[in-house]
Design an enzyme around this catalytic site. Structure first.
Site, short mmCIF file in Angstrom:
data_model
loop_
_atom_site.label_atom_id
_atom_site.label_comp_id
_atom_site.label_asym_id
_atom_site.label_seq_id
_atom_site.Cartn_x
_atom_site.Cartn_y
_atom_site.Cartn_z
N SER A 23 17.78 29.01 22.54
CA SER A 23 16.47 29.67 22.57
C SER A 23 16.55 31.13 22.97
CB SER A 23 15.53 28.93 23.51
OG SER A 23 15.21 27.65 22.99
N GLU B 8 67.24 64.48 57.58
CA GLU B 8 68.13 64.37 56.43
C GLU B 8 68.92 65.64 56.10
OE1 GLU B 8 68.61 61.52 54.54
OE2 GLU B 8 67.47 60.55 56.13
#
Length: 584
Positions: free
Chosen positions: A444, A68
């Site tokens: 329960s 680049e």
């Protein structure tokens, strides 16, 4: 020259604020890990993993600079030689009707990506150049390169080199080979054009061009260039990601992060979240819940096929339907007494044996089922569209989505760490979390807290409690309440410990009546089962409502000497720099 100065002055006055780059923090994904370090979820607006410049390998820097901006460390934001070289190339490209070559430096690309739009215009290029000069004055070269390498789009939905390395090669940056690095450096120009599968030859040519630029810049030797160019591009884009997922557990995690830090941190803060999740326990718990729900549901018979469709395009109407668990779609193509033959959407042929259909008796409302299955024809007919699963032994099984649902929580009672959790049969069918959101009667399961109150208020394990019929007049039009033991038997005076051992309703009610429901309500509030529990006797038998996670946490107090334990799903959260910002 005056005109040039006026033009420059004009554009300088219209430049966006570039000082924000000093403190710029890109959106970085949040990654969620199980307790063993396995990645289980990623949250992001952009798929990005931020890597500080000091942790980026030199080969990556060299490859991107070669591709680049080879003079990156020598220019002041704009490269005059690069512009001249590009201009000469573009004269030739214009004559040959080829695409013009750009001359943007890495600094210019940072200016464009962060501060400008993508419009193709002379004014944007002027602003880009001016911004590049300004950026070079306030930021070091390494900081500019860090911004560039973490921000650049590299295709396949990835932003930045670390995310691209993970997506393309499933590697950390330090483990990339030079040809792999060169391929990543080939992508900024046109990621879709150089797709490694759709446009392999173009991708290979561009990768090799980057390698040649690295050789020209003396980053690799001639022998290395020859060897690297001979290597193919092998990516893992089409591999299925082996990420264990527990959607119910992870949705609770997501909500907790949102509550603590907010949406911006979750989707862009780069958080690293370590959870209490045990992946093996989660797999077992999730499988146990699903199989348990399927087994229970099948006791009540078969509710019939999805539909019956004789057409060849039967699958078209099913494409948008999410398949739960390990289910698949199939069409029945032949039925005889001993089996049903099926065909999948991809034309795979299978056979469901009669032995795997005997559960599918006719469903009758009210908990009843039809007659026993003697033939496959009693269950299925041609063109039925059904769900099926494939067992590990290769057997095809008729399936149906269960009408019943449930939840499961697996918690370490000493620490409160939730190591597994599932809130339903399948998150795709219902994201309502039955472990965290559903309030139900504990039944329960509440009795032990009645007996805690009994022991706290002076009763002993050997205290005799009458187990005999109990009747309460509830007032006009409500009739009499007559609770019973399971089995409808009475056992007379019995030690208190027998009441809890055998879950006796009548003994529990008499204890509650003796103590007063205010004491039992106080226990329920103390362990966070229920707040402001109504002080009526039926609550002693679990008639109130609570969530599964609250009940599980309350039970943890039994093994901690009565100490309250809060559920923990998140052990710790670190920010993008590795600093702890949340500890359980």
């Amino acid at each position: 020259s005056l005109l040039i100065l006026i033009t420059i002055f004009y554009f300088l006055t219209t430049l966006p604020d570039y000082s924000s780059l000093k403190d710029y923090k890109p959106n970085v994904m949040t990654r969620v890990h199980a307790s063993n370090g396995h990645l289980v979820k990623e949250y992001s607006r952009e798929y990005r993993i931020f890597i500080p410049i000091d942790d980026i390998p030199e080969d990556i820097k060299k490859a991107f600079i070669s591709a680049e901006d080879k003079n990156f460390y020598n220019h002041y934001g704009v490269d005059p030689l690069g512009i001249l070289r590009a201009s000469l190339y573009n004269i030739r490209n214009f004559i040959l009707n080829r695409r013009p070559q750009g001359a943007s430096t890495i600094t210019q690309q940072v200016a464009k990506n962060f501060l400008l739009s993508d419009e193709l215009s002379l004014s944007r290029k002027i602003k880009e150049a001016l911004l590049a000069f300004k950026i070079e004055q306030i930021l070091s070269k390494d900081r500019i390169l860090e911004l560039y390498l973490n921000q650049i789009y590299l295709g396949a939905g990835t932003y930045g080199i670390a995310a691209a390395s993970n997506r393309y090669f499933e590697k950390e940056l330090a483990n990339l080979t030079v040809p792999e690095v060169a391929y990543l450096a080939a992508l900024p120009k046109a990621p879709s054009r150089y797709h490694p599968i759709k446009n392999y030859q173009l991708a290979l040519e561009r990768r090799n061009w980057v390698l040649k630029r690295m050789f020209a810049n003396e980053y690799i030797s001639a022998k290395e260039l020859e060897r690297y160019i001979a290597e193919p591009i092998e990516t893992l884009l089409h591999n299925e990601k082996n990420i264990l997922s527990s959607d119910y557990y992870l949705e609770v995690i997501r909500q907790q992060i949102l509550d603590i830090f907010g949406e911006d941190y979750l989707y862009g803060g780069g958080l690293s979240v370590r959870t209490s999740l045990d992946t093996e326990a989660q797999l077992q718990a999730d499988t146990a819940l699903k199989e348990g729900l399927l087994t229970y549901d099948k006791r009540y018979g078969y509710r019939g096929p999805i539909t019956n469709d004789p057409s060849d395009n039967w699958f078209d109407d099913l494409k948008d339907i999410a398949l739960p668990y390990n289910f698949q779609f199939a069409k029945v193509i032949l039925v005889n007494n001993n089996s049903a033959h099926i065909k999948t959407p991809i034309n795979q042929i299978g056979e469901i044996k009669l032995s795997n259909l005997t559960w599918a008796r006719e469903y009758i409302r009210g908990g009843y089922v039809g007659p026993k299955i003697e033939s496959a024809k009693d269950v299925l007919k041609e063109n039925d569209i059904i769900y099926f699963s494939l067992r590990n032994d290769g057997e095809y099984i008729l399936e149906q989505i269960p009408d019943i649902n449930g939840g499961i929580v697996v918690m370490d009672p000493h620490s409160g760490r939730v190591i597994a959790l599932s809130g339903g049969f399948d998150f795709k069918l219902s994201n309502f979390n039955r472990a965290f959101q559903a309030k139900r009667q504990p039944g329960s399961a509440f009795k032990p807290f009645v007996y805690i109150s009994a022991l706290e208020n002076g009763l002993q394990p050997n205290t005799l409690i009458l187990d005999a019929p109990f009747v309460v007049d509830q007032g006009e039009r409500l009739g009499k309440w007559k609770p019973e033991n399971y089995g409808k038997k009475f056992y007379g005076p019995s030690p208190l410990r027998k009441g809890i051992e055998n879950s006796r309703n009548l003994m529990t009610i008499r204890i509650a009546q003796y103590l007063g429901m205010d004491k039992i309500s106080e226990v329920a509030d103390r362990v966070d089962i229920m707040d402001d529990m109504p002080e009526v006797l039926s609550m002693a038998l679990g008639a109130g409502e609570t969530t599964l996670i609250d009940l599980t946490s309350a039970y943890a107090s039994f093994v901690n000497g009565g100490k309250k334990i809060n559920p923990i799903l998140i052990d710790r959260i670190q920010d993008r720099r590795g600093k702890n910002i949340y500890l359980a």
